[in-house]
Design an enzyme around this catalytic site. Structure first.
Site, PDB file in Angstrom:
ATOM      1  N   LYS A   1       4.759 -18.694   7.829  1.00  8.75           N
ATOM      2  CA  LYS A   1       4.219 -19.061   9.144  1.00  8.75           C
ATOM      3  C   LYS A   1       3.866 -17.780   9.902  1.00  8.75           C
ATOM      4  CE  LYS A   1       8.168 -18.344  11.836  1.00  8.75           C
ATOM      5  NZ  LYS A   1       9.120 -18.585  12.829  1.00  8.75           N
TER       6      LYS A   1
ATOM      7  N   HIS B   1       8.898 -24.911  13.083  1.00 10.10           N
ATOM      8  CA  HIS B   1      10.207 -25.419  12.654  1.00 10.10           C
ATOM      9  C   HIS B   1      10.622 -26.732  13.337  1.00 10.10           C
ATOM     10  CE1 HIS B   1      10.481 -21.649  10.707  1.00 10.10           C
ATOM     11  NE2 HIS B   1      10.805 -20.938  11.768  1.00 10.10           N
TER      12      HIS B   1
ATOM     13  N   LYS C   1      15.258 -17.323  23.148  1.00 12.57           N
ATOM     14  CA  LYS C   1      15.953 -16.101  22.712  1.00 12.57           C
ATOM     15  C   LYS C   1      16.876 -15.636  23.828  1.00 12.57           C
ATOM     16  CE  LYS C   1      12.784 -13.945  19.432  1.00 12.57           C
ATOM     17  NZ  LYS C   1      13.665 -14.094  18.271  1.00 12.57           N
TER      18      LYS C   1
ATOM     19  N   ARG D   1       0.822  -1.217   0.000  1.00 14.71           N
ATOM     20  CA  ARG D   1       0.000   0.000   0.000  1.00 14.71           C
ATOM     21  C   ARG D   1       0.855   1.265   0.000  1.00 14.71           C
ATOM     22  NH1 ARG D   1      -2.876  -0.969   5.458  1.00 14.71           N
ATOM     23  NH2 ARG D   1      -0.650  -1.108   5.843  1.00 14.71           N
TER      24      ARG D   1
ATOM     25  N   GLU E   1      18.957 -19.076  20.430  1.00 18.46           N
ATOM     26  CA  GLU E   1      19.669 -18.006  19.727  1.00 18.46           C
ATOM     27  C   GLU E   1      20.040 -16.887  20.676  1.00 18.46           C
ATOM     28  OE1 GLU E   1      17.202 -16.637  16.523  1.00 18.46           O
ATOM     29  OE2 GLU E   1      15.430 -16.601  17.765  1.00 18.46           O
TER      30      GLU E   1
HETATM   31  P1  NDP Z   1       5.991  -6.655   8.069  1.00 17.75           P
HETATM   32  O1  NDP Z   1       5.409  -6.281   9.390  1.00 17.75           O
HETATM   33  O2  NDP Z   1       7.276  -6.017   7.686  1.00 17.75           O
HETATM   34  O3  NDP Z   1       4.852  -6.414   6.986  1.00 17.75           O
HETATM   35  C1  NDP Z   1       4.975  -6.767   5.611  1.00 17.75           C
HETATM   36  C2  NDP Z   1       4.112  -5.869   4.757  1.00 17.75           C
HETATM   37  O4  NDP Z   1       2.743  -6.031   5.044  1.00 17.75           O
HETATM   38  C3  NDP Z   1       4.376  -4.406   4.969  1.00 17.75           C
HETATM   39  O5  NDP Z   1       5.347  -4.032   4.055  1.00 17.75           O
HETATM   40  C4  NDP Z   1       3.044  -3.725   4.771  1.00 17.75           C
HETATM   41  O6  NDP Z   1       3.070  -2.996   3.559  1.00 17.75           O
HETATM   42  C5  NDP Z   1       2.040  -4.852   4.645  1.00 17.75           C
HETATM   43  N1  NDP Z   1       0.913  -4.616   5.548  1.00 17.75           N
HETATM   44  C6  NDP Z   1       0.964  -4.409   6.882  1.00 17.75           C
HETATM   45  N2  NDP Z   1      -0.278  -4.235   7.385  1.00 17.75           N
HETATM   46  C7  NDP Z   1      -1.135  -4.318   6.352  1.00 17.75           C
HETATM   47  C8  NDP Z   1      -2.549  -4.217   6.218  1.00 17.75           C
HETATM   48  N3  NDP Z   1      -3.327  -4.015   7.277  1.00 17.75           N
HETATM   49  N4  NDP Z   1      -3.089  -4.381   5.007  1.00 17.75           N
HETATM   50  C9  NDP Z   1      -2.323  -4.608   3.926  1.00 17.75           C
HETATM   51  N5  NDP Z   1      -0.961  -4.703   3.968  1.00 17.75           N
HETATM   52  C10 NDP Z   1      -0.381  -4.567   5.172  1.00 17.75           C
HETATM   53  O7  NDP Z   1       6.133  -8.242   8.052  1.00 17.75           O
HETATM   54  P2  NDP Z   1       7.395  -9.123   7.755  1.00 17.75           P
HETATM   55  O8  NDP Z   1       7.961  -8.776   6.438  1.00 17.75           O
HETATM   56  O9  NDP Z   1       8.285  -9.118   8.936  1.00 17.75           O
HETATM   57  O10 NDP Z   1       6.754 -10.594   7.716  1.00 17.75           O
HETATM   58  C11 NDP Z   1       5.881 -11.017   6.690  1.00 17.75           C
HETATM   59  C12 NDP Z   1       5.530 -12.482   6.943  1.00 17.75           C
HETATM   60  O11 NDP Z   1       6.719 -13.261   6.954  1.00 17.75           O
HETATM   61  C13 NDP Z   1       4.860 -12.736   8.296  1.00 17.75           C
HETATM   62  O12 NDP Z   1       3.918 -13.762   8.156  1.00 17.75           O
HETATM   63  C14 NDP Z   1       5.995 -13.228   9.169  1.00 17.75           C
HETATM   64  O13 NDP Z   1       5.556 -14.071  10.202  1.00 17.75           O
HETATM   65  C15 NDP Z   1       6.833 -14.003   8.164  1.00 17.75           C
HETATM   66  N6  NDP Z   1       8.243 -14.094   8.525  1.00 17.75           N
HETATM   67  C16 NDP Z   1       8.973 -12.971   8.726  1.00 17.75           C
HETATM   68  C17 NDP Z   1      10.307 -13.069   9.074  1.00 17.75           C
HETATM   69  C18 NDP Z   1      11.145 -11.848   9.293  1.00 17.75           C
HETATM   70  O14 NDP Z   1      12.292 -12.023   9.758  1.00 17.75           O
HETATM   71  N7  NDP Z   1      10.647 -10.651   9.010  1.00 17.75           N
HETATM   72  C19 NDP Z   1      10.971 -14.389   9.222  1.00 17.75           C
HETATM   73  C20 NDP Z   1      10.114 -15.505   8.922  1.00 17.75           C
HETATM   74  C21 NDP Z   1       8.801 -15.343   8.593  1.00 17.75           C
HETATM   75  P3  NDP Z   1       2.239  -1.622   3.364  1.00 17.75           P
HETATM   76  O15 NDP Z   1       1.953  -1.064   4.734  1.00 17.75           O
HETATM   77  O16 NDP Z   1       3.158  -0.793   2.560  1.00 17.75           O
HETATM   78  O17 NDP Z   1       1.053  -2.056   2.633  1.00 17.75           O
END
Ligand code: NDP
Length: 465
Positions: A140, A232, A336, A50, A208
């Site tokens: 996940k 995991h 952690k 977004r 970790e």
């Molecule tokens: P983020 O919190 O960084 O969110 C990812 C994206 O989701 C944002 O860029 C945002 O984009 C979009 N977003 C947030 N809220 C909304 C909303 N209400 N409606 C639409 N879009 C939305 O998440 P992560 O990248 O950390 O994680 C993404 C997935 O990956 C999760 O399921 C997490 O559990 C999994 N994961 C993450 C890891 C990590 O290290 N980050 C590791 C392993 C798994 P925008 O606001 O621009 O639309």
């Protein structure tokens, strides 16, 4: 070769995309195996979220991320040149349909989104025509309990066939865990003793040093049990305990792991976790130091609600009720802010039934250790001592794995871009993993298991050792 032509990342502005996905793609491009590097060679990478960004911003994110993963500047430039950013809300059907207009070849839709948004996006997709062969990649946690995971599975099943759904768990691609397939099923040494007659217990540990690292919004809801054990570590267990599959393909391999998890439940025998009459224990870190770095107490981290009593260290004992494994506890632990963290599978063998008189010295149990980080195999045995050939002393055979070319997400992307879901979680397996931990969640919520403390940088609560 695969016909996947487009990778659509929903959540392009997020942490996963920048830190893990794009560098993973870079490692795939940099692979010395032509078969792997070609998978990503001609990919169109569409980012959507977004946030107010344009394609120049996205091209730069793609270029930097891919280069970080080890790809050449030429490869990074080529893929960045074709990359496109399409602003939109992934929970809206019209926006998703708009993104899909730009697809070349078969698309992978990667949901790099918070779990609640993933559910909305899946709902929104039911009003969108998906190109033939579309692959869905889901992170996940998958659902929040067995019921919600089953409901999500039913909704997904209306969109695409199961083999086009990749529920990502990068632990399934851990090289040493997969190394067990060769050690067990392509050899004669280990398989005859790989059972409860010969193995006293199996400990799967993933500790970790890192603390919360600013991820309270996600972690404070999940905690160590859901973040690590439910996903995991149960996947690792399923490979350690599986029967030999007829072949390593998505059907046979995943059915063999599913068979293990169907038979797995919380330990019901004598207590095996010292100092507790429960098959689980939990704890939360207080302020401390790791490698000279100060860590605040978990409850003082920004975004944490102390009343939620989220654990940062979880340990559970489970049993695999099969002819091979009944009577052997599998102990799963992850924490952690742990000093000197262990990340390994440790197989502890029972004492031998007979040792000839005259062989003296203390004998530690024989152990086989599968190191996850660093990646290694170690076999600890009783060997005859140097100065006295009849006095036993501990000895070890050790081997380190060669450094891996692909990052964990490089491995995930290899499966996705080659349309091979073998190393991803099948829908029924995701449901089983929730079923297994449900009694623990219930006991913890009811306050039946105390929440212990440990100092950040320690090995865990002193009462646990
Ligand atoms: P983020 O919190 O960084 O969110 C990812 C994206 O989701 C944002 O860029 C945002 O984009 C979009 N977003 C947030 N809220 C909304 C909303 N209400 N409606 C639409 N879009 C939305 O998440 P992560 O990248 O950390 O994680 C993404 C997935 O990956 C999760 O399921 C997490 O559990 C999994 N994961 C993450 C890891 C990590 O290290 N980050 C590791 C392993 C798994 P925008 O606001 O621009 O639309």
């Amino acid at each position: 070769m695969t016909d996947v032509g487009t990778l659509i990342i929903l959540g392009a502005s997020g942490d996963l995309t920048k830190r893990l996905l794009l560098p993973g793609l870079g490692s795939l491009l940099a692979s010395s195996r032509d078969k792997d590097s070609q998978l990503a060679g001609d990919l169109t990478i569409i980012g959507t979220s977004r946030s107010e960004h344009d394609s120049d911003w996205w091209k730069q994110v793609v270029r930097d991320g891919i280069a970080e993963g080890g790809a050449t500047a030429k490869d990074a430039d080529r893929l960045a040149g074709k990359a496109e950013y399409i602003r939109g809300d992934p929970s809206k059907s019209d926006d998703l349909a708009n993104v899909l207009k730009s697809v070349v070849g078969v698309p992978v839709l990667y949901f790099a989104l918070p779990p609640a948004v993933v559910e909305k996006a899946i709902d929104a997709l039911k009003d969108v025509e998906l190109p033939e062969g579309t692959i869905l990649a889901l992170e996940k946690p998958f659902g929040s309990d067995a019921r919600s995971a089953a409901a999500l599975n039913r909704r997904i099943a209306k969109l695409v066939p199961e083999r086009q759904v990749h529920r990502i768990d990068h632990f399934l691609g851990e090289p040493t865990v997969l190394g067990l397939l060769g050690i067990r099923f392509a050899g004669r040494t280990f398989e005859p003793v790989w059972n409860s007659d010969d193995i006293e217990r199996v400990e799967i540990t993933y500790d970790e040093q890192l603390g919360l690292e600013g991820r309270a919004a996600y972690y404070d809801e999940a905690g160590a049990l859901i973040d690590m054990l439910q996903s995991h570590l149960l996947q690792v267990l399923s490979i350690v305990a599986m029967e030999a599959p007829a072949s390593i393909d998505e059907e046979d391999f995943r059915s063999a792991t599913a068979q293990v998890l169907n038979a797995t439940s919380i330990w019901s025998g004598e207590p095996v976790l010292p100092g507790t009459d429960q098959p689980s224990r939990r704890a939360r870190y207080t302020a401390g130091k790791i490698d000279g770095r100060s860590l605040p107490s978990y409850v003082d981290e920004e975004g944490v609600d102390p009343a939620r009593e989220t654990e940062t260290l979880a340990e559970i004992a489970v049993e695999v009720k099969t002819r091979r494994w009944a009577g052997t506890p599998f102990i799963l632990r992850s924490g952690k802010a742990i000093g000197e963290p262990r990340r390994q599978v440790e197989i502890v063998f029972r004492k031998p039934r007979f040792v000839p008189r005259g062989l003296t010295g203390t004998r530690a149990p024989e152990r086989f250790i599968v190191g996850l980080k660093p990646q290694s195999f170690e076999l600890h045995l009783a060997v005859n001592g140097e100065s006295d050939p009849f006095r036993l002393a501990p000895g070890a055979l050790e081997t380190e794995m060669p450094a891996q070319e692909l990052t964990e997400y490089g491995e995930v992307l290899r499966g996705l871009l080659s349309s091979d879901p073998t190393l991803s979680v099948r829908g029924d397996i995701a449901e089983q993993c929730w079923r297994i931990i449900a009694p623990v969640i219930k006991a913890w919520r009811a306050g039946e298991v105390p929440l212990d403390d440990y100092r950040a940088g320690s090995k865990g609560p002193s009462s646990w050792s």
